[in-house]
Design a protein around this motif. Structure first.
Motif, PDB file in Angstrom:
ATOM      1  N   THR A  62       0.836  -1.204   0.000  1.00  0.00           N
ATOM      2  CA  THR A  62       0.000   0.000   0.000  1.00  0.00           C
ATOM      3  C   THR A  62       0.868   1.251   0.000  1.00  0.00           C
ATOM      4  N   LYS A  63       1.889   1.273   0.857  1.00  0.00           N
ATOM      5  CA  LYS A  63       2.809   2.406   0.909  1.00  0.00           C
ATOM      6  C   LYS A  63       3.538   2.585  -0.417  1.00  0.00           C
ATOM      7  N   ALA A  64       4.002   1.480  -1.005  1.00  0.00           N
ATOM      8  CA  ALA A  64       4.734   1.552  -2.267  1.00  0.00           C
ATOM      9  C   ALA A  64       3.847   2.085  -3.387  1.00  0.00           C
TER      10      ALA A  64
ATOM     11  N   CYS B  67       1.115   4.055  -3.039  1.00  0.00           N
ATOM     12  CA  CYS B  67       0.856   5.480  -2.782  1.00  0.00           C
ATOM     13  C   CYS B  67       2.048   6.318  -3.235  1.00  0.00           C
ATOM     14  N   HIS B  68       3.254   5.811  -2.989  1.00  0.00           N
ATOM     15  CA  HIS B  68       4.471   6.503  -3.393  1.00  0.00           C
ATOM     16  C   HIS B  68       4.553   6.605  -4.921  1.00  0.00           C
ATOM     17  N   ALA B  69       4.254   5.509  -5.618  1.00  0.00           N
ATOM     18  CA  ALA B  69       4.322   5.492  -7.079  1.00  0.00           C
ATOM     19  C   ALA B  69       3.229   6.350  -7.712  1.00  0.00           C
ATOM     20  N   LEU B  70       2.056   6.410  -7.088  1.00  0.00           N
ATOM     21  CA  LEU B  70       0.949   7.202  -7.627  1.00  0.00           C
ATOM     22  C   LEU B  70       1.260   8.692  -7.619  1.00  0.00           C
ATOM     23  N   GLN B  71       2.138   9.146  -6.724  1.00  0.00           N
ATOM     24  CA  GLN B  71       2.538  10.551  -6.724  1.00  0.00           C
ATOM     25  C   GLN B  71       3.290  10.903  -8.001  1.00  0.00           C
ATOM     26  N   GLU B  72       4.088   9.965  -8.505  1.00  0.00           N
ATOM     27  CA  GLU B  72       4.865  10.214  -9.720  1.00  0.00           C
ATOM     28  C   GLU B  72       4.055   9.975 -10.987  1.00  0.00           C
ATOM     29  N   VAL B  73       3.099   9.042 -10.930  1.00  0.00           N
ATOM     30  CA  VAL B  73       2.275   8.727 -12.110  1.00  0.00           C
ATOM     31  C   VAL B  73       0.802   8.931 -11.724  1.00  0.00           C
ATOM     32  N   PRO B  74       0.345  10.185 -11.617  1.00  0.00           N
ATOM     33  CA  PRO B  74      -1.008  10.473 -11.106  1.00  0.00           C
ATOM     34  C   PRO B  74      -2.132   9.974 -11.995  1.00  0.00           C
ATOM     35  N   GLU B  75      -1.857   9.732 -13.295  1.00  0.00           N
ATOM     36  CA  GLU B  75      -2.939   9.277 -14.173  1.00  0.00           C
ATOM     37  C   GLU B  75      -3.439   7.886 -13.801  1.00  0.00           C
ATOM     38  N   VAL B  76      -2.606   7.090 -13.124  1.00  0.00           N
ATOM     39  CA  VAL B  76      -3.055   5.769 -12.675  1.00  0.00           C
ATOM     40  C   VAL B  76      -4.062   5.907 -11.540  1.00  0.00           C
ATOM     41  N   ASN B  77      -4.064   7.063 -10.876  1.00  0.00           N
ATOM     42  CA  ASN B  77      -4.983   7.328  -9.762  1.00  0.00           C
ATOM     43  C   ASN B  77      -6.140   8.223 -10.201  1.00  0.00           C
ATOM     44  N   ALA B  78      -6.320   8.370 -11.521  1.00  0.00           N
ATOM     45  CA  ALA B  78      -7.356   9.260 -12.051  1.00  0.00           C
ATOM     46  C   ALA B  78      -8.485   8.429 -12.659  1.00  0.00           C
TER      47      ALA B  78
ATOM     48  N   PHE C 151       2.193   2.769   8.738  1.00  0.00           N
ATOM     49  CA  PHE C 151       2.124   1.321   8.547  1.00  0.00           C
ATOM     50  C   PHE C 151       1.120   0.702   9.521  1.00  0.00           C
ATOM     51  N   ALA C 152       1.158   1.138  10.783  1.00  0.00           N
ATOM     52  CA  ALA C 152       0.260   0.577  11.799  1.00  0.00           C
ATOM     53  C   ALA C 152      -1.193   0.896  11.486  1.00  0.00           C
ATOM     54  N   ASP C 153      -1.471   2.129  11.074  1.00  0.00           N
ATOM     55  CA  ASP C 153      -2.849   2.511  10.744  1.00  0.00           C
ATOM     56  C   ASP C 153      -3.375   1.697   9.564  1.00  0.00           C
ATOM     57  N   ILE C 154      -2.513   1.466   8.577  1.00  0.00           N
ATOM     58  CA  ILE C 154      -2.927   0.681   7.409  1.00  0.00           C
ATOM     59  C   ILE C 154      -3.221  -0.762   7.804  1.00  0.00           C
TER      60      ILE C 154
ATOM     61  N   PRO D 149      13.119  -0.686   0.907  1.00  0.00           N
ATOM     62  CA  PRO D 149      12.088   0.080   1.615  1.00  0.00           C
ATOM     63  C   PRO D 149      12.576   1.422   2.164  1.00  0.00           C
ATOM     64  N   ARG D 150      13.892   1.625   2.249  1.00  0.00           N
ATOM     65  CA  ARG D 150      14.398   2.903   2.730  1.00  0.00           C
ATOM     66  C   ARG D 150      14.003   4.042   1.800  1.00  0.00           C
ATOM     67  N   ARG D 151      13.738   3.733   0.541  1.00  0.00           N
ATOM     68  CA  ARG D 151      13.319   4.762  -0.424  1.00  0.00           C
ATOM     69  C   ARG D 151      12.008   5.413   0.008  1.00  0.00           C
ATOM     70  N   LEU D 152      11.146   4.646   0.700  1.00  0.00           N
ATOM     71  CA  LEU D 152       9.884   5.209   1.178  1.00  0.00           C
ATOM     72  C   LEU D 152      10.144   6.281   2.233  1.00  0.00           C
ATOM     73  N   LEU D 153      11.148   6.058   3.089  1.00  0.00           N
ATOM     74  CA  LEU D 153      11.477   7.036   4.125  1.00  0.00           C
ATOM     75  C   LEU D 153      12.126   8.279   3.529  1.00  0.00           C
ATOM     76  N   MET D 154      12.925   8.085   2.482  1.00  0.00           N
ATOM     77  CA  MET D 154      13.636   9.198   1.845  1.00  0.00           C
ATOM     78  C   MET D 154      12.802   9.886   0.759  1.00  0.00           C
ATOM     79  N   ASP D 155      11.594   9.351   0.464  1.00  0.00           N
ATOM     80  CA  ASP D 155      10.737   9.883  -0.594  1.00  0.00           C
ATOM     81  C   ASP D 155      11.481   9.899  -1.927  1.00  0.00           C
ATOM     82  N   LEU D 156      12.078   8.756  -2.267  1.00  0.00           N
ATOM     83  CA  LEU D 156      12.849   8.635  -3.502  1.00  0.00           C
ATOM     84  C   LEU D 156      12.158   7.691  -4.496  1.00  0.00           C
TER      85      LEU D 156
END
Length: 523
Positions: free
Chosen positions: A357-359, A361-372, A410-413, A516-523
């Protein structure tokens, strides 16, 4: 006298059509009880009663076109209701004891003859069991299971029957303690919101009483247990009815001995063994004999809706699937390292779904059309992620939605997934909990799927398919090593998502999971 008028229908909507009247002139109504349903170009509008009383003249009939604030009907209140009620006062139908005045009748004053069939006892009072509100834009349901029969004693709020709509199951509780009278809608019948399911008699000698009236020793408690106020899970009652198992053959594992659905699955046949399977035919049969061995079962409303929506997705969207694979080593190592601390602090297990789920959400920020989504000739971009998590249930596939998953920890999800999953298995999901999703994750790996192409969940433009984690030889740093690998599949609507965007999205998910460290660094 109170007027019933057409409510505000929405921005730029000036008129509607009267679709259905749930009440007829002379019927008793309560405050906010649904009187009729109006249909506009886009939505269905329910019109509640503005006051308690008796429905008088209906001015706008079914099929009539009415404008905003137009007069629909009139309601007689108090003395007007008593004088104008066209129904007889003796044995008249009432709702929760309402008799046209502000004060409910006492049980001793209700008219009618007593009897196990619910015709009204000498000290009983006949009331109606109505179809509850089914949810926004849902106007009808199918009666799935009756847990009680005519003449049975019932307690207030005890489950009488279960209804199935297009997406959820709705339980109908008893409005009072008493005896179930005539069942007006049998299993398999279609009912409308606000319609009448059955009649019952409140109180009465030798019948179930409310706590205020006192409970006779002869009163049988729910679930077939004497002296124990334990209500078995409705899903368990339905399973017992389907398997032909009595309550005495099942040992409840819930609180105070409550029978749960899984208890029914573990139950044995009366002989002590599993129910025997039907023996195969000893020799080839003719087509006529084959027909005798077939079983025809009507599709549930949920299954009909699933079939309709999946076919619509294929017919409407330009659906395409792209694949990739992910090395799950990093996620599995991180999970194994922190799962005990995670459980101790947050009270929920750390699973794989929160990482995916986190991964996503992170990818959808870069490719917003997949979330449209596409709305006519417009593309609607969502600057939030309402994540749908597909879940298989005995009744069929459902997709509960975790709202604003992009802003959750992560806990809330994990907590939200556990809560929605439990509701899905018990058939407790509401319509609101399955609406509004912007992207979906489907995990076929839990069933052993190695590779598949998921179907879009309209009007969404993307769905990620997870699969089984399988050890495979991979070349790592010039050496062959055994790695836990998973195939990923992204099905997308090619009308709005180009191939480049789909591949980029899947690569970003892969990168986030393999490091998974990329999620913390927003990379």
């Amino acid at each position: 006298m109170t007027e019933v008028r057409v409510p505000t229908l929405g921005e730029s909507v000036t008129e509607a059509t009267v679709a259905t009247w749930f009440k007829q002139p002379g019927d008793s109504v309560e405050v906010d009880e649904m009187l009729c349903e109006l249909e506009t170009d886009k939505v269905t509008v329910e019109v509640p009663s503005p006051a308690a009383g008796t429905l008088g003249e209906i001015v706008a009939q079914e099929g009539d076109t009415v404008g905003v604030d137009a007069l629909l009907a009139q309601i007689n209140e108090g003395a007007e209701a008593d004088a104008g009620d066209a129904k007889p006062s003796s044995g008249s139908e009432t709702k929760e004891g309402y008799s046209g005045s502000d004060t409910p009748k006492e049980d001793a004053d209700a008219g009618g003859d007593g009897g196990a069939g619910g015709d009204g006892g000498a000290d009983g009072q006949e009331i109606d069991v109505m179809v509850p509100t089914l949810g926004e834009s849902v106007s009808e349901a199918t009666v799935a299971t009756w847990f009680k029969s005519e003449g049975d004693s019932v307690e207030a709020d005890e489950m009488l029957c279960e209804l199935e709509t297009d997406k959820v199951s709705v339980e109908v509780p008893s409005p009072a303690a008493g005896v179930l009278g005539k069942i007006l809608k049998g299993e398999g019948d279609t009912v409308e919101a606000g319609g009448k399911l059955a009649t019952m008699t409140r109180g009465g000698e030798g019948r179930a009483h409310s706590e205020k009236e006192g409970t006779p020793e002869t009163t049988e408690k729910p679930g077939g247990q004497q002296g124990a106020d334990v209500e078995d899970a409705p899903s368990a009652k339905k399973a017992m009815a389907e398997k032909g198992i009595s309550r005495d053959e099942v040992t409840g594992s819930g609180k105070d001995g409550r029978v749960m659905k899984e208890d029914v699955a573990k139950a044995k046949s009366p002989s002590g063994g599993e129910a025997p399977a039907r023996a195969p035919a000893p020799k080839p049969a003719s087509p006529a004999q084959d027909a005798d061995r077939e079983e025809r079962v009507k599709m549930t409303r949920l299954r009909q809706t699933i079939a309709k929506r999946l076919k619509e997705a294929q017919n409407t969207a330009a659906m395409l699937t792209t694949y990739n694979e992910v090395d799950m080593t990093a996620v599995m190592d991180l999970r194994n390292e922190y799962k005990d601390l995670f459980l101790k602090k947050h009270g929920v297990k750390l699973g794989f779904m929160s990482f995916f789920t986190k991964a996503c959400c992170h990818a959808l920020q870069e490719v917003p059309e997949v979330n449209a989504e596409i709305d006519g000739t417009d593309v609607v971009y969502k600057h939030f992620v309402h994540m749908g998590i597909a879940a298989g249930t005995p009744q069929g596939l459902v997709v509960p939605v975790i709202r604003d998953a992009d802003s959750m920890s992560f806990a809330d999800i994990e907590k939200a997934i556990a809560e929605k999953g439990a509701k899905a298995r018990d058939g407790k999901l509401s319509m609101a909990e399955m609406q509004g999703g912007t992207f979906t994750i489907s995990n076929g790996g839990v069933y052993g799927s190695l590779m598949s192409s998921p179907i879009l969940n309209p009007p969404q433009s993307g769905i990620l398919g997870m699969h089984k984690i399988q050890d495979r030889p991979m070349v790592v740093g010039g050496e062959i090593k055994i790695r836990p690998m998973m195939y990923l599949a992204l099905s997308y609507d090619h009308r709005i998502v180009d191939g480049k965007g789909a591949v980029t999205f899947l690569v970003r998910v892969k990168e986030a999971l393999e490091d998974p460290r990329r999620l913390l660094m927003d990379l």
